[in-house]
Design a protein around this motif. Structure first.
Motif, PDB file in Angstrom:
ATOM      1  N   ASN A 136       0.840  -1.001  -0.204  1.00  0.00           N
ATOM      2  CA  ASN A 136       0.071   0.091   0.141  1.00  0.00           C
ATOM      3  C   ASN A 136       0.818   1.366   0.032  1.00  0.00           C
ATOM      4  OD1 ASN A 136      -1.980  -1.658  -0.005  1.00  0.00           O
ATOM      5  ND2 ASN A 136      -2.733  -1.388   2.207  1.00  0.00           N
ATOM      6  N   GLY A 141      -4.757   4.550   1.760  1.00  0.00           N
ATOM      7  CA  GLY A 141      -5.407   3.734   0.365  1.00  0.00           C
ATOM      8  C   GLY A 141      -6.070   2.696   0.625  1.00  0.00           C
ATOM      9  N   VAL A 143      -8.710   2.846   2.126  1.00  0.00           N
ATOM     10  CA  VAL A 143     -10.479   3.193   2.382  1.00  0.00           C
ATOM     11  C   VAL A 143     -11.126   3.110   1.384  1.00  0.00           C
ATOM     12  CG1 VAL A 143     -11.820   5.124   3.207  1.00  0.00           C
ATOM     13  CG2 VAL A 143      -9.307   4.768   4.442  1.00  0.00           C
ATOM     14  N   PRO A 144     -12.173   2.035   1.181  1.00  0.00           N
ATOM     15  CA  PRO A 144     -12.979   2.142   0.018  1.00  0.00           C
ATOM     16  C   PRO A 144     -13.514   3.416  -0.636  1.00  0.00           C
ATOM     17  CG  PRO A 144     -13.651   0.560   1.468  1.00  0.00           C
ATOM     18  CD  PRO A 144     -12.752   1.329   2.367  1.00  0.00           C
ATOM     19  N   VAL A 145     -13.406   3.880  -1.684  1.00  0.00           N
ATOM     20  CA  VAL A 145     -13.914   4.897  -2.374  1.00  0.00           C
ATOM     21  C   VAL A 145     -15.353   5.135  -2.163  1.00  0.00           C
ATOM     22  CG1 VAL A 145     -14.102   6.227  -4.457  1.00  0.00           C
ATOM     23  CG2 VAL A 145     -11.882   5.111  -3.975  1.00  0.00           C
ATOM     24  N   SER A 146     -16.128   4.169  -2.366  1.00  0.00           N
ATOM     25  CA  SER A 146     -17.603   4.255  -2.495  1.00  0.00           C
ATOM     26  C   SER A 146     -18.281   4.001  -1.021  1.00  0.00           C
ATOM     27  CB  SER A 146     -18.036   2.801  -2.904  1.00  0.00           C
ATOM     28  OG  SER A 146     -17.826   1.547  -2.853  1.00  0.00           O
ATOM     29  N   ALA A 149     -20.168   8.783   3.212  1.00  0.00           N
ATOM     30  CA  ALA A 149     -19.192   9.972   3.662  1.00  0.00           C
ATOM     31  C   ALA A 149     -18.707   9.727   5.232  1.00  0.00           C
ATOM     32  CB  ALA A 149     -19.602  11.229   3.242  1.00  0.00           C
ATOM     33  N   LYS A 152     -16.933   6.774   6.032  1.00  0.00           N
ATOM     34  CA  LYS A 152     -15.464   7.130   5.453  1.00  0.00           C
ATOM     35  C   LYS A 152     -14.697   8.138   6.225  1.00  0.00           C
ATOM     36  CE  LYS A 152     -15.117   7.689   0.811  1.00  0.00           C
ATOM     37  NZ  LYS A 152     -14.867   8.304  -0.596  1.00  0.00           N
ATOM     38  N   ILE A 156     -10.862   6.858   7.703  1.00  0.00           N
ATOM     39  CA  ILE A 156      -9.794   7.855   7.590  1.00  0.00           C
ATOM     40  C   ILE A 156      -9.135   8.237   8.765  1.00  0.00           C
ATOM     41  CG2 ILE A 156      -9.047  10.274   6.685  1.00  0.00           C
ATOM     42  CD1 ILE A 156     -11.249   9.956   4.229  1.00  0.00           C
TER      43      ILE A 156
END
Length: 270
Positions: A136, A141, A143-146, A149, A152, A156
């Motif tokens: 990584n 890196g 953390v799933p984009v989808s 929020a 997430k 993060i």
């Protein structure tokens, strides 16, 4: 001790038998059922997301019977993905499980190696360092984009903490919340709302939410869980208002806010 080991062996044998039964059924469904035969990895995706949310709902409700069912539904999807992949020799379930086992052993050197980790924080810090060794490029890196929020933001912050980047005292975090609240308020401190720069205000509101999530995490409150409980509480009270006003021949759409507030106060006592 011997009886305990015998019981453990019996439970494990029962688990393996049940899992083997699931694999046999999956083989049958993939071969004989028109719907199951038609599915692809892509077509299952949105269904898996739905099942995951249903699992989450059961956890929030603390409904153990429903939780048992939802775990099974999610497990079915995971087996389904592996079955589809095996049909093109991409990978099979054994490879999935062995890869997972290898990763768990590698990421727990305090159990399977010589590393010392006496607290959960030390475990998390070692975990993030090992992820970097795995390739990584960034601690964030993974953390799933989808992800939604709110979730997430929490992930993060957790990962940043695992890398040592975090506040030292909760008072510092709360001071940051107050600072972001003032900056957000200043964007709306205009005599005319039409003069508000919505782009800047949106940015400040995002900063405020992020700082609140950070404070919640710091004092060990899950912000996603807290907000969902408030959502459910609001739904319960609002539906009570609808039902009670209807019993008295009234309609919320034609009631004044003061009239609705009477029912709302009753709902809070319900």
């Amino acid at each position: 001790m011997e009886q305990t080991e015998e019981k453990k062996d019996a439970v494990r044998a029962n688990q393996l038998q049940a899992f083997n039964r699931l694999l046999d059924i999956m083989d049958d469904l993939r071969e004989k059922c028109p719907w199951d035969r038609k599915q692809t990895i892509a077509s299952l995706r949105h269904l898996t997301i739905e099942e995951t949310y249903e699992l989450s709902d059961a956890i929030i409700r603390d409904d153990m019977q429903d939780l048992k069912k939802e775990i099974g539904d999610v497990m079915l999807h995971l087996v389904f993905y592996a079955k589809i992949a095996s049909e093109t020799n991409t990978f099979n379930l054994a490879e999935v499980l062995n890869t997972l086992c290898d990763k768990l052993v590698f990421r727990h050197p305090h159990i399977y190696g010589n590393t010392q980790a006496n607290t959960d924080e030390e475990v998390k810090q070692n975990w993030e360092k090992l992820k970097i060794k795995e390739g990584n490029k960034s601690v964030l890196g993974g953390v799933p984009v989808s992800l939604p929020a709110l979730v997430k933001a929490m992930r993060i912050q957790e990962k940043a903490r695992g890398a040592g980047f975090d506040w030292e005292e909760k008072e510092q975090v709360w001071q940051k919340v107050q600072e972001e609240l003032q900056e957000f308020e200043s964007e709306f401190n205009q005599p005319d709302l039409n003069q508000v720069d919505l782009e800047k205000a949106t940015g400040e509101f995002g900063d405020l939410l992020f700082s609140l999530v950070n404070f919640a995490r710091f004092i060990q409150i899950n912000p996603e869980e807290a907000l969902e409980k408030t959502n459910l509480k609001f739904i319960k009270r609002f539906q009570y208002m609808e039902e009670e006003s209807a019993k008295e021949g009234k309609n919320l759409a034609t009631m004044s806010l003061a009239e609705m507030d009477v029912y709302w106060e009753r709902a809070k006592q319900y």
